[in-house]
Scaffold this active site. Structure first.
Site, PDB file in Angstrom:
ATOM      1  N   ASP A 202       0.902  -1.148   0.000  1.00 12.64           N
ATOM      2  CA  ASP A 202       0.000   0.000   0.000  1.00 12.64           C
ATOM      3  C   ASP A 202       0.933   1.188   0.000  1.00 12.64           C
ATOM      4  O   ASP A 202       1.532   1.512   1.035  1.00 12.64           O
ATOM      5  CB  ASP A 202      -0.900   0.009   1.235  1.00 12.64           C
ATOM      6  CG  ASP A 202      -1.933   1.107   1.117  1.00 12.64           C
ATOM      7  OD1 ASP A 202      -1.546   2.253   0.795  1.00 12.64           O
ATOM      8  OD2 ASP A 202      -3.129   0.835   1.314  1.00 12.64           O
ATOM      9  N   HIS A 203       1.098   1.823  -1.161  1.00 15.13           N
ATOM     10  CA  HIS A 203       2.204   2.785  -1.251  1.00 15.13           C
ATOM     11  C   HIS A 203       2.010   3.991  -0.336  1.00 15.13           C
ATOM     12  O   HIS A 203       2.971   4.674  -0.018  1.00 15.13           O
ATOM     13  CB  HIS A 203       2.476   3.189  -2.710  1.00 15.13           C
ATOM     14  CG  HIS A 203       1.504   4.176  -3.265  1.00 15.13           C
ATOM     15  ND1 HIS A 203       0.265   3.835  -3.700  1.00 15.13           N
ATOM     16  CD2 HIS A 203       1.603   5.518  -3.462  1.00 15.13           C
ATOM     17  CE1 HIS A 203      -0.360   4.916  -4.141  1.00 15.13           C
ATOM     18  NE2 HIS A 203       0.439   5.959  -4.007  1.00 15.13           N
ATOM     19  N   HIS A 265      -5.760   2.917   0.954  1.00 14.21           N
ATOM     20  CA  HIS A 265      -4.975   4.054   1.419  1.00 14.21           C
ATOM     21  C   HIS A 265      -5.625   4.804   2.592  1.00 14.21           C
ATOM     22  O   HIS A 265      -4.980   5.088   3.605  1.00 14.21           O
ATOM     23  CB  HIS A 265      -4.736   5.053   0.290  1.00 14.21           C
ATOM     24  CG  HIS A 265      -4.189   4.419  -0.961  1.00 14.21           C
ATOM     25  ND1 HIS A 265      -3.286   3.382  -0.926  1.00 14.21           N
ATOM     26  CD2 HIS A 265      -4.395   4.670  -2.276  1.00 14.21           C
ATOM     27  CE1 HIS A 265      -2.976   3.035  -2.175  1.00 14.21           C
ATOM     28  NE2 HIS A 265      -3.637   3.805  -3.010  1.00 14.21           N
TER      29      HIS A 265
HETATM   30  C1  BG6 Z   1      -3.475   4.712  -6.553  1.00 10.67           C
HETATM   31  C2  BG6 Z   1      -4.837   4.838  -7.158  1.00 10.67           C
HETATM   32  O1  BG6 Z   1      -3.418   3.619  -5.683  1.00 10.67           O
HETATM   33  O2  BG6 Z   1      -3.172   5.899  -5.831  1.00 10.67           O
HETATM   34  C3  BG6 Z   1      -4.915   6.052  -8.063  1.00 10.67           C
HETATM   35  O3  BG6 Z   1      -5.119   3.674  -7.920  1.00 10.67           O
HETATM   36  C4  BG6 Z   1      -4.475   7.284  -7.334  1.00 10.67           C
HETATM   37  O4  BG6 Z   1      -6.227   6.220  -8.585  1.00 10.67           O
HETATM   38  C5  BG6 Z   1      -3.142   7.059  -6.645  1.00 10.67           C
HETATM   39  O5  BG6 Z   1      -4.360   8.329  -8.285  1.00 10.67           O
HETATM   40  C6  BG6 Z   1      -2.775   8.230  -5.756  1.00 10.67           C
HETATM   41  O6  BG6 Z   1      -1.479   8.042  -5.286  1.00 10.67           O
HETATM   42  P1  BG6 Z   1      -0.491   9.267  -5.073  1.00 10.67           P
HETATM   43  O7  BG6 Z   1       0.721   8.687  -4.453  1.00 10.67           O
HETATM   44  O8  BG6 Z   1      -0.262   9.861  -6.426  1.00 10.67           O
HETATM   45  O9  BG6 Z   1      -1.239  10.214  -4.175  1.00 10.67           O
END
Ligand code: BG6
Length: 515
Positions: A202-203, A265
């Protein structure tokens, strides 16, 4: 292949959440090596950590994909991508040294022969680069390929390291599309890799400020005593994006904002904010506490969903003055699509700490600004002294800015200089950029290093993922059970979502914080 043996450099030590994580030498095998994620995130992240001197010099990277290609062709393709997406740009010499550890392996995901040949190639690399027989498999392919890849890895004996080395797997999102599919995927993964070797990405957990939530709460003595229903009024979590669906409609149409962002997230951020102090800083102690938060989330009945969850979809509008089409006009989106691109919800955590403290969440695409933040709104000062006449003093608000401009601020009351007692809110502000004078690493850098070090703290455990799906499924089911399609409120691109999202807070006498 370069035949020269890499030189062992002293490994710079890296501060981890609990201890210093030192990545092991290993081979990272990326399935889906020619895809977007590899180009935009994985290779730039590996290159950046190499440039920071934190990658073990014995590291090898093998891209596994269908099309025939030489190592050099693959490297050239990656160089272009890293030049575009690496936060530090490309330096020729550094790139050449990094690229000499990158290799391409052609194979079909469903063809046993490709894995057999991969096994042989990995053995050669183990020897040539002294990887210690350790393998980190990264599933960056489409989710419907995960099962095939995992089965073949197991059949080829690649789910074990070579000569006493380890084998781990990183599974990209989406991890299932509901509880049943997530359970099924967990069972599939489990057949090939035990839980302790499974790293579900989960980044958001790799983002610097998300990690800092634990430090803020448990390395300072002043916040934790106030962190409960006696002193807190409510919490808001916002993840706003100016971007639209960006050519990902094939996936997004079937997912929608709730599954795409909330299930993973936003609930992960909520867990970090709401969890009890863990007994120690081990991955499992932290994850034990996080999963309790999701389990304590009040499950929403169909009636609750009608009242407490708002779905929206963007229509035509403008972002930063530039006209943009509505969601239904985006490529590969059905002209009558019912997919939500915005969700706002009021949630409750039914435990002693959080009883009567509502949590408001909102997430949306094509909003006026990009930004993710958590704001903790404290109860007001009592209606005496300065607050006696009008009860007009503002709440104290602690804001954790996850991105951009990572930092933390505290809003409090101050006397305006002068001869009268005029009181106005002011901000105490901490900015990562200025306090530490260096850019935060990208989330994928931290997460890749952790997986190489065997630290699963910032990865979702099986029960966390399943509990989060159980919570989200109840909402999806309520939407599905509506005889007519569930309400979907339109908002023009470039606005802060439908009015109904404002009403959700207005009903409680509150309003969304302006980002
Ligand atoms: C991803 C989603 O996991 O996270 C995307 O699939 C979203 O829809 C993105 O745009 C947002 O990540 P970050 O790091 O750009 O805020």
């Amino acid at each position: 292949m370069s035949q020269s043996e890499p030189q062992r450099q002293p490994n710079p030590l890296r501060e981890g959440i609990a201890t210093r994580n030192i990545p092991d030498a290993c081979t990272v095998v990326i399935f889906g090596a020619t895809g977007d994620l590899t180009h935009r995130k994985l290779i730039p992240a590996l290159y950046n950590i190499a440039a920071d001197g934190e990658l073990p010099p014995e590291l090898a990277v093998v891209g596994f994909a269908r099309r025939p290609k030489s190592d050099d062709e693959f490297r050239a393709e990656l160089q272009e991508a890293a030049g575009k997406y690496s936060r530090r740009g490309i330096r020729d010499e550094l790139w050449r040294s990094f690229a000499s550890s990158v290799f391409y392996h052609q194979g079909e995901f469903a063809d046993a022969d490709g894995y057999k040949r991969l096994g042989e190639r990995l053995k050669q690399l183990d020897e040539m680069r002294r990887t210690g027989g350790n393998r980190l498999f990264y599933l960056a392919a489409a989710p419907d390929q995960f099962e095939t890849i995992l089965q073949h890895l197991k059949a080829a004996g690649l789910n074990k390291g070579n000569n006493g080395g380890w084998a781990r797997v990183i599974v990209e999102k989406p991890f299932g599309t509901d509880l049943a599919s997530a359970r099924k995927l967990n069972r599939i993964v489990e057949k090939a890799f035990p839980e302790q070797d499974t790293y579900r990405i989960d980044h958001f957990l790799g983002k610097e400020t998300a990690q800092n939530i634990l430090v803020l709460r448990f390395a300072n003595a002043i916040f934790e005593p106030l962190w409960d229903t006696r002193y807190l009024d409510h919490v808001q979590i916002t993840a706003a994006e100016t971007l639209g669906v960006e050519g990902r409609a094939g996936y997004y149409e079937g997912a929608g904002a709730l599954r795409d962002m909330v299930q993973n997230h936003l609930l992960q951020l909520l867990c970090l904010v709401a969890m009890e102090p863990p007994t120690d800083l081990s991955a499992d102690s932290i994850r034990d506490e996080k999963v309790k938060v999701v389990r304590s989330l009040r499950r929403l009945s169909r009636e609750d969903v009608d009242v407490d969850v708002v779905r929206g979809q963007y229509s035509e509008g403008a972002i930063a003055g530039k006209p943009v089409p509505g969601y239904r006009r985006e490529a590969n989106v059905k002209p009558d699509s019912q997919t939500e691109t915005f969700v706002a919800a009021r949630l409750h955590i039914d435990n002693w700490r959080w009883a009567d403290v509502p949590i408001y969440m909102r997430v949306g695409k094509r909003l006026p600004k990009s930004g993710t933040e958590i704001s903790i709104h404290f109860k007001k000062a009592p209606p005496v002294l300065f607050n006696k006449e009008s009860d007009a003093l503002d709440h104290n608000v602690l804001v954790i800015r996850i991105q951009p401009d990572e930092g933390i601020s505290l809003r409090m009351q101050a006397k305006v200089p002068g001869t009268s007692f005029r009181i106005e809110p002011v901000k105490m502000d901490f900015h990562y950029g200025t306090s530490f004078g260096k850019a935060s690493p990208e989330a994928y850098e931290r997460l890749l290093l952790d997986a190489m070090s065997g630290d699963a703290t910032l990865f979702a455990r099986r029960d966390e993922v399943e509990q989060a799906w159980a919570f989200v499924d109840a909402i999806e089911e309520a939407w599905k059970s509506d005889k007519e399609a569930p309400a979907l409120f339109e908002y023009p691109a470039g606005s802060w979502g439908p009015d109904e999202a404002d009403d959700l807070l207005a009903r409680d006498g509150r309003s969304w914080r302006r980002l």
